[in-house]
Design a protein around this motif. Structure first.
Motif, PDB file in Angstrom:
ATOM      1  N   GLY A 192       0.807  -1.214   0.000  1.00  0.00           N
ATOM      2  CA  GLY A 192       0.000   0.000   0.000  1.00  0.00           C
ATOM      3  C   GLY A 192       0.838   1.260   0.000  1.00  0.00           C
ATOM      4  N   LYS A 193       2.109   1.148  -0.384  1.00  0.00           N
ATOM      5  CA  LYS A 193       3.007   2.299  -0.371  1.00  0.00           C
ATOM      6  C   LYS A 193       3.228   2.824  -1.787  1.00  0.00           C
ATOM      7  CE  LYS A 193       5.415   0.675   3.770  1.00  0.00           C
ATOM      8  NZ  LYS A 193       4.625   1.549   4.670  1.00  0.00           N
ATOM      9  N   LYS A 194       3.689   4.043  -1.872  1.00  0.00           N
ATOM     10  CA  LYS A 194       4.020   4.665  -3.135  1.00  0.00           C
ATOM     11  C   LYS A 194       5.523   4.624  -3.330  1.00  0.00           C
ATOM     12  CE  LYS A 194      -0.012   7.694  -2.844  1.00  0.00           C
ATOM     13  NZ  LYS A 194      -0.497   9.099  -2.776  1.00  0.00           N
ATOM     14  N   ASP A 195       5.938   4.794  -4.583  1.00  0.00           N
ATOM     15  CA  ASP A 195       7.361   4.727  -4.904  1.00  0.00           C
ATOM     16  C   ASP A 195       7.840   6.018  -5.536  1.00  0.00           C
ATOM     17  OD1 ASP A 195       7.554   4.512  -8.085  1.00  0.00           O
ATOM     18  OD2 ASP A 195       5.819   3.341  -7.431  1.00  0.00           O
ATOM     19  N   VAL A 196       9.121   6.271  -5.371  1.00  0.00           N
ATOM     20  CA  VAL A 196       9.858   7.167  -6.255  1.00  0.00           C
ATOM     21  C   VAL A 196      11.064   6.375  -6.741  1.00  0.00           C
ATOM     22  CG1 VAL A 196       9.099   9.330  -5.209  1.00  0.00           C
ATOM     23  CG2 VAL A 196      11.141   8.205  -4.324  1.00  0.00           C
ATOM     24  N   VAL A 197      11.344   6.464  -8.031  1.00  0.00           N
ATOM     25  CA  VAL A 197      12.467   5.739  -8.624  1.00  0.00           C
ATOM     26  C   VAL A 197      13.559   6.741  -8.947  1.00  0.00           C
ATOM     27  CG1 VAL A 197      13.232   4.236 -10.506  1.00  0.00           C
ATOM     28  CG2 VAL A 197      10.916   3.985  -9.569  1.00  0.00           C
ATOM     29  N   VAL A 198      14.760   6.496  -8.426  1.00  0.00           N
ATOM     30  CA  VAL A 198      15.879   7.409  -8.656  1.00  0.00           C
ATOM     31  C   VAL A 198      17.106   6.623  -9.101  1.00  0.00           C
ATOM     32  CG1 VAL A 198      15.032   9.040  -6.918  1.00  0.00           C
ATOM     33  CG2 VAL A 198      16.702   7.313  -6.256  1.00  0.00           C
ATOM     34  N   LYS A 199      17.955   7.272  -9.882  1.00  0.00           N
ATOM     35  CA  LYS A 199      19.244   6.690 -10.224  1.00  0.00           C
ATOM     36  C   LYS A 199      20.173   6.773  -9.015  1.00  0.00           C
ATOM     37  CE  LYS A 199      19.053   7.816 -15.155  1.00  0.00           C
ATOM     38  NZ  LYS A 199      19.704   8.567 -16.271  1.00  0.00           N
ATOM     39  N   ASP A 200      21.058   5.820  -8.913  1.00  0.00           N
ATOM     40  CA  ASP A 200      22.012   5.819  -7.808  1.00  0.00           C
ATOM     41  C   ASP A 200      22.885   7.065  -7.862  1.00  0.00           C
ATOM     42  OD1 ASP A 200      23.466   4.916  -5.620  1.00  0.00           O
ATOM     43  OD2 ASP A 200      24.895   3.823  -6.877  1.00  0.00           O
ATOM     44  N   SER A 201      22.863   7.839  -6.789  1.00  0.00           N
ATOM     45  CA  SER A 201      23.701   9.026  -6.648  1.00  0.00           C
ATOM     46  C   SER A 201      23.810   9.309  -5.157  1.00  0.00           C
ATOM     47  CB  SER A 201      23.098  10.228  -7.385  1.00  0.00           C
ATOM     48  OG  SER A 201      21.839  10.556  -6.833  1.00  0.00           O
TER      49      SER A 201
END
Length: 293
Positions: free
Chosen positions: A187-196
């Motif tokens: 039931g959670k939302k995501d944010v997708v980020v590049k490794d930095s």
């Protein structure tokens, strides 16, 4: 003629078997969340006493969730899906997902992840709950880096809405898809980020927290006033100094030092932060940080 409403999307199934390495506050929260979603969860801790303490954290978290009406089934039924192990080698070989949640020490995480990879099948997804360390560098310890990525959960895990999915250059797209599905099943939302360095959340959150600490150091305002300015003026759920107390001043310092080394002087830890950590004023876990607890 009125069109029929679109059918509701089918619920995303939880992974059948999950391993969590580290049963502290974050690891216990991750274990609780997946067990509540229906997964069989094994929590790995070093030694019988630590394993028992981890199981007690999960139990306490479930009891609190039940009191707030947040569980779909009785707490004891969910807890029955949680077991403990005292070594990474004892992880269930058939695990769909293994989440590493040990302290923010790159060498320790690399060792733990390599041991986990040896204990499970080639199809298992490995994830690190790191909040700032390089996922790309951690992947270098693995023989199957395509099956690895970051899944940065937030504290307290059961109540938080977000998981930050951190993708290294070698992460397979199928691994990202699986991590997204296993985020949504909670039931959670995501944010997708590049490794930095610091990803998105830690980099921005630490920048705000460090500036708030500098303002206290310079006598601009008291902690309550600084926090109220962000809470009331910018609608943050809590101010950056209270949040620092909850995260732990030692944790904030370690992340700041990493970001200072990788991103430069704008992340230099304030003197006041170093002094409070040296005095053992680490926030809620020690009873004193920027606030008494």
């Amino acid at each position: 003629m009125t069109a029929a409403p679109a059918p509701a999307p089918a619920p995303v199934p939880a992974p059948a078997v999950v391993g969590v390495i580290g049963g502290g506050r974050m690891g216990a929260g991750i274990a609780q969340s997946y067990a509540a979603a229906g997964s069989a969860v094994t929590v790995v801790e070093s030694g019988a006493a630590a394993a028992a303490a981890a199981l007690e954290r999960v139990s306490t978290g479930l009891e609190r969730a039940a009191e707030r009406g947040r569980l779909a089934e009785p707490a004891d039924r969910i807890l029955a899906r949680v077991s403990t192990a005292e070594s990474v080698a004892a992880l269930p070989r058939e695990a769909d997902l293994v989440v590493e949640a040990v302290p923010e020490d790159a060498a320790l995480k690399a060792r733990v992840l390599a041991a986990a990879e040896a204990a499970v099948t080639a199809s298992t997804v490995l994830a690190s709950n790191t909040s700032s360390l390089s996922v790309t560098e951690l992947a270098a310890a693995l023989t199957r880096p395509g099956r690895f990525l970051g899944m940065h959960f937030f504290n307290p895990v059961p109540a938080s809405e977000l998981v930050e999915i951190v993708v290294a250059p070698g992460t397979d797209p199928a691994t990202v898809d699986a991590a997204l599905a296993w985020t949504h099943c909670l039931g959670k939302k995501d944010v997708v980020v590049k490794d930095s360095p610091g990803f998105a959340s830690s980099r921005l959150g630490v920048a705000l927290g460090l500036e708030a600490i500098r303002m206290v150091e310079e006598g601009v305002a008291e902690p309550e006033a600084i926090d109220d300015a962000m809470r009331l003026g910018y609608k943050h759920p809590m101010g950056p100094l209270r949040l620092t107390d909850l995260v732990g001043l030692d944790v904030r310092l370690a992340i700041a030092e990493h970001l200072h080394a990788t991103l430069g002087e704008r992340f230099a830890p304030p003197r006041l932060l170093r002094e409070k950590v040296a005095r053992g004023e680490l926030g809620r876990k020690t009873g004193q940080g920027f606030y008494p607890w």
